[in-house]
Design a protein around this motif. Sequence first.
Motif, PDB file in Angstrom:
ATOM      1  N   ALA A 105       0.856  -1.192   0.000  1.00 23.85           N
ATOM      2  CA  ALA A 105       0.000   0.000   0.000  1.00 23.85           C
ATOM      3  C   ALA A 105       0.893   1.244   0.000  1.00 23.85           C
ATOM      4  O   ALA A 105       2.065   1.178   0.370  1.00 23.85           O
ATOM      5  CB  ALA A 105      -0.928   0.012   1.207  1.00 23.85           C
ATOM      6  N   LYS A 107       1.192   3.561   1.894  1.00 23.37           N
ATOM      7  CA  LYS A 107       1.693   3.982   3.204  1.00 23.37           C
ATOM      8  C   LYS A 107       3.145   3.553   3.431  1.00 23.37           C
ATOM      9  O   LYS A 107       3.855   4.141   4.241  1.00 23.37           O
ATOM     10  CB  LYS A 107       0.776   3.451   4.304  1.00 23.37           C
ATOM     11  N   THR A 246      -9.206   9.110  -1.125  1.00 22.08           N
ATOM     12  CA  THR A 246      -8.979   9.864   0.105  1.00 22.08           C
ATOM     13  C   THR A 246      -9.712   9.307   1.317  1.00 22.08           C
ATOM     14  O   THR A 246     -10.875   8.901   1.216  1.00 22.08           O
ATOM     15  CB  THR A 246      -9.462  11.312  -0.099  1.00 22.08           C
ATOM     16  N   GLY A 247      -9.027   9.306   2.462  1.00 16.51           N
ATOM     17  CA  GLY A 247      -9.637   8.942   3.735  1.00 16.51           C
ATOM     18  C   GLY A 247      -9.395  10.063   4.733  1.00 16.51           C
ATOM     19  O   GLY A 247     -10.222  10.927   4.956  1.00 16.51           O
ATOM     20  N   ASN A 248      -8.185  10.040   5.323  1.00 13.59           N
ATOM     21  CA  ASN A 248      -7.842  11.030   6.343  1.00 13.59           C
ATOM     22  C   ASN A 248      -7.323  12.341   5.772  1.00 13.59           C
ATOM     23  O   ASN A 248      -6.875  13.200   6.515  1.00 13.59           O
ATOM     24  CB  ASN A 248      -6.791  10.452   7.295  1.00 13.59           C
ATOM     25  N   PHE A 249      -7.302  12.494   4.464  1.00 19.05           N
ATOM     26  CA  PHE A 249      -6.860  13.714   3.792  1.00 19.05           C
ATOM     27  C   PHE A 249      -5.338  13.885   3.844  1.00 19.05           C
ATOM     28  O   PHE A 249      -4.801  14.887   3.382  1.00 19.05           O
ATOM     29  CB  PHE A 249      -7.549  14.957   4.407  1.00 19.05           C
ATOM     30  N   GLY A 250      -4.610  12.879   4.377  1.00 14.17           N
ATOM     31  CA  GLY A 250      -3.155  13.018   4.475  1.00 14.17           C
ATOM     32  C   GLY A 250      -2.506  13.070   3.102  1.00 14.17           C
ATOM     33  O   GLY A 250      -1.659  13.927   2.821  1.00 14.17           O
ATOM     34  N   ASN A 251      -2.919  12.148   2.245  1.00 13.52           N
ATOM     35  CA  ASN A 251      -2.318  12.057   0.926  1.00 13.52           C
ATOM     36  C   ASN A 251      -2.605  13.318   0.095  1.00 13.52           C
ATOM     37  O   ASN A 251      -1.694  13.897  -0.506  1.00 13.52           O
ATOM     38  CB  ASN A 251      -2.867  10.796   0.242  1.00 13.52           C
ATOM     39  N   SER A 299      -9.989   1.304   3.643  1.00 16.39           N
ATOM     40  CA  SER A 299      -9.009   2.271   4.157  1.00 16.39           C
ATOM     41  C   SER A 299      -9.473   3.704   3.956  1.00 16.39           C
ATOM     42  O   SER A 299      -8.794   4.640   4.355  1.00 16.39           O
ATOM     43  CB  SER A 299      -7.657   2.059   3.492  1.00 16.39           C
ATOM     44  N   MET A 300     -10.610   3.874   3.306  1.00 19.54           N
ATOM     45  CA  MET A 300     -11.183   5.205   3.134  1.00 19.54           C
ATOM     46  C   MET A 300     -12.510   5.334   3.871  1.00 19.54           C
ATOM     47  O   MET A 300     -13.230   6.319   3.682  1.00 19.54           O
ATOM     48  CB  MET A 300     -11.389   5.479   1.638  1.00 19.54           C
TER      49      MET A 300
HETATM   50  C1  LIG Z   1      -4.746   4.835   3.813  1.00 21.61           C
HETATM   51  C2  LIG Z   1      -5.247   4.542   2.456  1.00 21.61           C
HETATM   52  C3  LIG Z   1      -5.972   5.505   1.723  1.00 21.61           C
HETATM   53  C4  LIG Z   1      -6.353   6.854   2.301  1.00 21.61           C
HETATM   54  O1  LIG Z   1      -5.238   7.688   2.510  1.00 21.61           O
HETATM   55  P1  LIG Z   1      -5.384   9.028   3.365  1.00 21.61           P
HETATM   56  O2  LIG Z   1      -4.013   9.599   3.479  1.00 21.61           O
HETATM   57  O3  LIG Z   1      -5.960   8.617   4.689  1.00 21.61           O
HETATM   58  O4  LIG Z   1      -6.305   9.931   2.613  1.00 21.61           O
HETATM   59  C5  LIG Z   1      -6.348   5.183   0.431  1.00 21.61           C
HETATM   60  N1  LIG Z   1      -6.049   3.980  -0.113  1.00 21.61           N
HETATM   61  C6  LIG Z   1      -5.367   3.034   0.573  1.00 21.61           C
HETATM   62  C7  LIG Z   1      -5.094   1.722  -0.078  1.00 21.61           C
HETATM   63  C8  LIG Z   1      -4.934   3.276   1.866  1.00 21.61           C
HETATM   64  O5  LIG Z   1      -4.253   2.332   2.540  1.00 21.61           O
END
Ligand SMILES: *Cc1c(COP(=O)(O)O)cnc(C)c1O
Length: 455
Positions: A105, A107, A246-251, A299-300
Amino acid sequence: MQYISTRGVAPSLGFADVVLEGLATDGGLYVPQSWPSLGTHRPSAYAQLAANVMQSFVEPDFDNKTLLELCEQAYSSFGEPQVVPLVEIEPNHYLLELFHGPTLAFKDIALQLLGLFFDSILSARGEHITVVAATSGDTGSAAIDGVSKCKNVDMVILYPHGRVSDVQRRQMTTVQSPNVHAIAIDGTFDDCQDLVKAMFNDTVFRNTHRLAAVNSINWARVMAQIVYYVSASDHFAKPIDVTVPTGNFGNVLSGWIAKQMGTPLHHLVVASNSNDILTRFFENQTMTVTGVTPSLSPSMDIQVSSNFERLLFEMNDRDGAQTAQQLQRFRELGTFAVEPDQYAQWIAPNFRAGRCDDAQTLATINDVYASSGILIDPHTAVGVHVARQHINPDIPMVTLATAHPAKFPDAVEQATGVRPQLPEHLADLFERPERTQLLPLDLQVVQKFVASVAH
Ligand SMILES: *Cc1c(COP(=O)(O)O)cnc(C)c1O
């Protein structure tokens, strides 16, 4: 570089302290005092580019030679020499593959480096930390792979029992390092996150065990992600659009920072699944909390995007008191709005947004496979679906591919009939012995466990 808190009260700190601290003591997030500009001469090799882009953020704690060594080491574990290859899936639409790291992933890109920063800072100081984190799957496995090699770190990762995929769980529970503890909690991801927050808010506990954060509130994660936006842009001779699942907006925040630093990015397209708090905000300038529904892109599946606070701080002209007040109201009322002039200045020129439900996710996985032969994971599919709504024929569109399809094989197989294979280094994942423990949803029990394993 000095860092200041988005809530304006915590002391300003240098890079190394910010990495260890994670959350500021006033509850805010650390941001650099100013945004540096990109250099005009940029190397093309990824590790060199990374050191080049990040240098001004880490001075004076890391000189260029040391930073370059850490980047070389972090990205040598990636299965692709280019680290983040760019692949065309249809005319004018590209995937930036961010999933070639050890846990498949995006991350990994930040967490492989964060582990090395921890190790380097802690051994120089002779200090020790305890990483405590909640995960819905991807953060935990990437953090364990990146950070478990550190000599001066103990790690406790809480995941919701029965609610992570088999691949995700095994990536966490088959690591045999004695300093790593993957713990199943009898509850949801939000319950796990509440336990972690409660441990961080317990000042005595936090200081006694020197708790540290590896989620995207940690500045080093946001910083490491800036690099691949620069890398993507450097492939093109003109400005590009980038779509971000997008999930936590970090990316996305990392993309916005890349733009602040001078990367020619036209729009950042925020792609949500049916948990669309951000997309609703970008549509009507109001952030309103609703419940979370489980989706094919887990993850989102978030309720509140914690990193939005860093953008909000900018929208408030870096007024920490105002930011703190707004967030306080948001916590009490579950909603807040930004002013039309803030929207016009900060949001309209930079962001677009869209959503994609589970049926559209499956249809997109199927369609991309049928037309290009490429298997994409459900998170990437959310990005592709939303990107297609925003494609402009004169502007290259790059969608971030955030996970390897084999990390979510059930959804991919459901959509295409093809079960994606794990890469070679994980081929025996299902034969490896698991080591985990189930704990009740009880703060005292979990704290006692953390205390028992922290050095
Ligand atoms: C964590 C994750 C996201 C979301 O990323 P954010 O930085 O939280 O927006 C999207 N896709 C995958 C596969 C993830 O592991």
